[in-house]
Structures are given as C-alpha cells and as structure tokens.
Design a protein around this motif. Structure first.
Motif, PDB file in Angstrom:
ATOM      1  N   SER A 187     -37.774   8.022  16.941  1.00 17.18           N
ATOM      2  CA  SER A 187     -36.884   6.996  17.472  1.00 17.18           C
ATOM      3  C   SER A 187     -35.417   7.418  17.472  1.00 17.18           C
ATOM      4  CB  SER A 187     -37.036   5.696  16.666  1.00 17.18           C
ATOM      5  OG  SER A 187     -38.268   5.070  16.944  1.00 17.18           O
ATOM      6  N   VAL A 188     -35.019   8.213  16.488  1.00 10.50           N
ATOM      7  CA  VAL A 188     -33.618   8.601  16.336  1.00 10.50           C
ATOM      8  C   VAL A 188     -33.455  10.077  16.711  1.00 10.50           C
ATOM      9  CG1 VAL A 188     -31.674   8.772  14.733  1.00 10.50           C
ATOM     10  CG2 VAL A 188     -33.327   6.905  14.493  1.00 10.50           C
ATOM     11  N   ARG A 236     -29.343   7.167  20.190  1.00 11.15           N
ATOM     12  CA  ARG A 236     -30.536   6.490  20.668  1.00 11.15           C
ATOM     13  C   ARG A 236     -30.603   6.632  22.181  1.00 11.15           C
ATOM     14  NH1 ARG A 236     -35.591   4.655  19.837  1.00 11.15           N
ATOM     15  NH2 ARG A 236     -36.034   3.098  21.410  1.00 11.15           N
ATOM     16  N   SER A 278     -36.901   6.232  23.061  1.00 11.70           N
ATOM     17  CA  SER A 278     -36.870   7.647  22.686  1.00 11.70           C
ATOM     18  C   SER A 278     -37.479   8.531  23.773  1.00 11.70           C
ATOM     19  CB  SER A 278     -37.633   7.825  21.368  1.00 11.70           C
ATOM     20  OG  SER A 278     -37.625   9.159  20.941  1.00 11.70           O
ATOM     21  N   PHE A 331     -33.157  -1.344  17.397  1.00 10.80           N
ATOM     22  CA  PHE A 331     -32.393  -0.758  18.495  1.00 10.80           C
ATOM     23  C   PHE A 331     -32.170  -1.712  19.663  1.00 10.80           C
ATOM     24  CE2 PHE A 331     -34.307   3.109  16.504  1.00 10.80           C
ATOM     25  CZ  PHE A 331     -33.123   3.564  15.966  1.00 10.80           C
TER      26      PHE A 331
END
Length: 532
Positions: free
Chosen positions: A59-60, A233, A238, A393
């Motif tokens: 995700s990051v 992000r 992602s 997010f």
C-alpha cells in the motif's frame, strides 16, 4: 509459437520494470503472468468490496522514489501515474491519551512532535537521522547495482571511509558495532522514552527480522532515509504503479500475456521454450520461445519449473530448496468503514480528516506487547494481541471510497503460516481478523460498529493469491545471511544463473522485498550488458 528476445515470467512490479527497460532498449519482450491482471503484490481491485478500491498487496511506496525508475520510464509524465505525499508518513498514538508522535518528512517537525514527550530524545532523534542517513546513502548506492563484494565494499569505502565528514561516523567503530547489533538493542541504547522506543520498534519490524536478531541494526537506521524519500501513495490505489508500467511496456511494443500459468522451462537450441496453461483453455499447453528468460517469480517456484531441465544443476536445486523462507509473516484485513478512526479524541468530527490519517498508524502499545506476539509466533500460534499498522488512505484520496465512506487497511504481525495447534487458517480467519479491528477500536472507540464490509488475507490467502510461498511477503527472510551478495545465494547474486540466458529478478534477489524496483532495474542492466 512466438519468438521473443526476452520473456519474463511474473508481472510483479520488478518484472514489469525489467520488461519496460528492455522494451525501451529495443528488445522484443513478452511478460507472462499467472493472474488475470498484472502487478503481483502491487495491485488494486475494485470488485472485492463494491464501490471501494482495495489493495491486495502493498500500500505504501517509499524506496522507489529514491531510484531513477519513475523518471526513466516517464511513468508520471507520460503514463498517468500520480503520487500523493503522505505527510506525516507515520503516527504513533499513545493508547488512552490524546498524545502521539508524528513522523513528518521534515526532521524539525518530527522532532517538535517527539519533544512533547521528551526534549532529550528529540535532539537525539535529529542526530540519529543525520548519522544513519549519511551511512545509508552509501548503502543505497549498492542497491542499484549487482551486489558483488567488490562493488559493495568499494562503495562503502568511497562514501563512508574516504570522505572526511563521513569518516567521523566510523572513528570509534561504534556505527559498525550498531550495524551488527540487534535493532531492539540499538533502540534501547539510543532513545529513552518508552513510547518512542515502541514506535521505532514496530516500524523497524516491518522488514521481518525480529528485534533480537543479530546484524539487524540497519532495520532501525533505514527509517532515517524516509525523511529523504518521504512515503507516498499512488492515487487510485497501489496498483496504479503497475497499470502505468503495463501502459509503458505496451507503448514500447511489449506483449502482456495474463491468465497464463507457466508449467515448465526448457532449453531448445539457442533459445528457451516457456510452456504454460492459459485460463481460457486450461487443457491445452501453449508455448512461446525467447532467446533469454528472466524469472520474476519466487526463486523456489522457478526451480520447480526447471526440475526436468537437464542443464539445471542438481546441487543448485538442493541449495535453493534449503533457503530460509520462514513460517509466515503477517496478515492483512481491508475494511470498508463508515468513518475515520479518531485517536484519543472526541472533540473532532470523525467525518473530518486529521493530519495523521495520511500516515501509517502504528498501533503497538508497548515493546512487551509486541514481544508477546513474537512469543506465540515462535510457538506456531496466531497472536493473541497482534500489533497493527492501520492505513486510511481514503482521507487523502477520495477516489478509493464512496462519498462520506472510507477505507481502513490493517496489516499485522506475527502470524505463522504453519500452525502448531492443528487449526486451519480458513477456519479461523474471521476470528483472527476480528482481533485486528478490535485493536483499532481500543485506540479509536468511535470505530465500534462502523465496519461495512471487509476483505481478509490470512497467510494462506497471501500464498494462494500472490504465490508468496509460506506467506513471506519478502520471498526469503531478510536476514544478513540472505542479503546483498548472499541473496538468494552467492552464485546467483548477480542476477545470472549457470544456465545460459536465464536471469533472475524480484524480491528473491538483491536488495529484497518492498515496493522498490531496484531488482528489476538491476536485472535489466545485466541483461542488456549480456546481450551486447
């Protein structure tokens, strides 16, 4: 049957990056992927929870922003990729209080936050970042080239020994000692405040090694580099990185074959034959041929494909089987929720985002709490009290959720793939997922009864979906004996194999896991050099 200059097995982000560089250089390239879409563990889907965009892996994105990849491949300027800055990039709420530690890209802002708990540690943190950034700039240079001992030690000598201002770091050899120490020990001897210690412990644990593992000191030190790169992000999820890479590859006339499970590799004269089963016709074996093959899948999966290939050395296959994959890593639950978690405050409306909603929210009450999970993990049991990284997010990217709704992703460690109590992950997944959400509710009571739906990924699910054996998201344990010129093995560390024109990339190789892309970049340079 199609003939290519290079065929790549596995369309994770490293495979795609390698393919893009090769196609841009004029190679005729095909990439073959088992799943119906590209991206591997850098993938976002919109059909898991209706109305929400759900990441199914990472995700990051942090380290890729320190590489030339985004610029070289024009992913942002030409192929639609857009990044949103996460600032703060991490937040440590203190359970039962309205206090917390914000980690901003700006060091002074971060130190101001730490100073609310300890002015002494705030000053120490500033020196910590300066010292370890200087060291890791040298380490980072070694990540963007094949990891031979000469290149690594030469780079470290040039950057960290011969430069006068760097040499001071090594004058007492204390930095070298801390590199060889467990990161848990380095944290204890560097900082005094228990909350800061717990925050840094949980951050440092994200690559896998436990706090007591020898020679893991830089798992702590590497956090200093995030103040350089920031954490970002990808807008839309992602997987938008992978979408941009696929568009780039097609722009340079590369072919993408999805829904194709490779069953075997065979050398055929001066070329390789890649045999695969396609989901559209699973009873018929299809084949492509290529002068060169790059494997972007798990190293052990590759050697299973090679088991009947005469040119594959049997001793090497046995050594590959003995690599340490470990017993799982963690699990993740993606939630659709009514509102955002509000840590330690009833004064702010949960419909309004706070600064920390951009951050990785570090839910780990104490060092002893984290170690309790490690203890049960060592016994082969799921944690009674898992620590969690919570991510919200949708607060900075409203494309992820319907209006006035949000996403809440929760990643937790430590969850053994192989359970010792005869339980099965498919039977206990709901129970274990509840523990993650319960911890969020302990920190943010407003989240009770606010879950709309969820998508659970146990260690077994992670293996099934991504082909990450035994659910190790880094492929292999990220310990010193399996890093740098030892990864995956010394004889394979330069991305080449003993078999002619068979190359390696991906998290099984240097520099390891994470959304980095360095392995794909390095392998592409290696292939191009070999084909000249």
């Amino acid at each position: 049957m199609s003939a290519y200059d290079t065929a790549i097995i596995g369309a994770g982000h490293n495979g795609l990056i390698c393919a893009c560089y090769l196609a841009k250089a004029g190679h005729r390239v095909a990439i073959v992927e088992r799943r119906p879409e590209v991206g591997g563990a850098v993938c976002t889907k919109d059909d898991l929870i209706p109305g929400y965009k759900i990441d199914v892996g990472s995700s990051v994105h942090i380290m890729i922003h320190l590489t030339p990849i985004l610029k070289d491949l024009e992913l942002e300027s030409r192929f639609g990729l857009e990044y949103i800055e996460m600032d703060p990039w991490a937040y440590y709420p203190i359970l039962g209080t309205k206090k917390g530690i914000h980690f901003y890209k700006d060091i002074d802002q971060t130190c101001e936050s730490i100073a609310t708990l300890s002015k002494e540690d705030a000053q120490t943190y500033k020196q910590f970042v300066k010292r370890w950034t200087e060291l890791n700039e040298g380490v980072f240079e070694t990540f963007l080239k094949p990891p031979t001992p000469g290149k690594i030690f030469g780079t470290m000598l040039k950057r960290n020994i011969l430069r006068p201002h760097s040499r001071r770091l090594w004058s007492s050899l204390d930095t070298a000692r801390q590199l060889m120490a467990p990161y848990g020990q380095v944290i204890k001897e560097t900082f005094k405040n228990d909350h800061l210690r717990a925050a840094l412990l949980w951050l440092s644990a994200q690559s896998g090694p436990t706090p007591d593992e020898v020679a893991s000191g830089d798992m702590l030190g590497w956090n200093a580099m995030i103040h350089r790169s920031g954490a970002k992000r990808a807008k839309g999820g992602s997987g938008m990185l992978s979408v941009a890479l696929e568009q780039c590859l097609k722009h340079y006339a590369g072919d993408v074959i999805t829904g194709a499970t490779v069953t075997s590799l065979r050398q055929s004269g001066d070329a390789w034959a890649i045999n695969y089963l396609h989901s559209s016709n699973p009873d018929q074996v299809s084949q492509i041929q290529a002068k060169r093959v790059v494997s972007a899948c798990h190293i052990q999966t590759l050697f299973k494909m090679l088991k009947d290939e005469p040119s594959c050395p049997s001793k090497l296959s046995k050594r590959i089987d003995q690599l340490r994959v470990g017993n799982g890593f963690g699990m993740i639950v993606r939630h659709a929720v009514e509102e955002l978690p509000m840590y330690g405050s009833d004064e702010i409306s949960p419909s309004r985002a706070c600064a920390y909603h951009s951050a990785m929210q570090l839910l780990c009450p104490s060092e002893s709490y984290l170690r309790s999970s490690l203890h049960t993990y060592a016994q082969g049991l799921p944690p009674q009290d898992p620590s969690v990284v919570a991510m919200t997010f949708s607060a900075i990217d409203p494309t992820l959720a319907p209006p006035d709704k949000h996403t809440l992703f929760t990643w937790a460690q430590y969850h053994p793939y192989e359970l010792s109590n005869q339980e099965n992950w498919d039977d206990i997944k709901e129970r274990e997922a509840d523990k993650l959400y319960d911890l969020v509710c302990r920190y943010a009571p407003n989240m009770k009864n606010k879950m709309i739906d969820r998508y659970i990924q146990t260690p077994l699910d992670i293996e099934r979906l991504h082909g990450l054996l035994r659910a190790n998201v880094m492929h292999l344990e990220m310990s010193l004996d399996q890093m740098f010129f030892f990864r995956p093995l010394p004889e394979l560390a330069d991305y080449k194999t003993p078999m002619k024109n068979l190359f390696l990339t991906g998290s099984s190789t240097h520099p390891g896991g994470g959304v980095f892309g360095a392995s794909g970049y390095n392998t592409a340079q290696t292939v191009l050099s070999s084909s000249r």
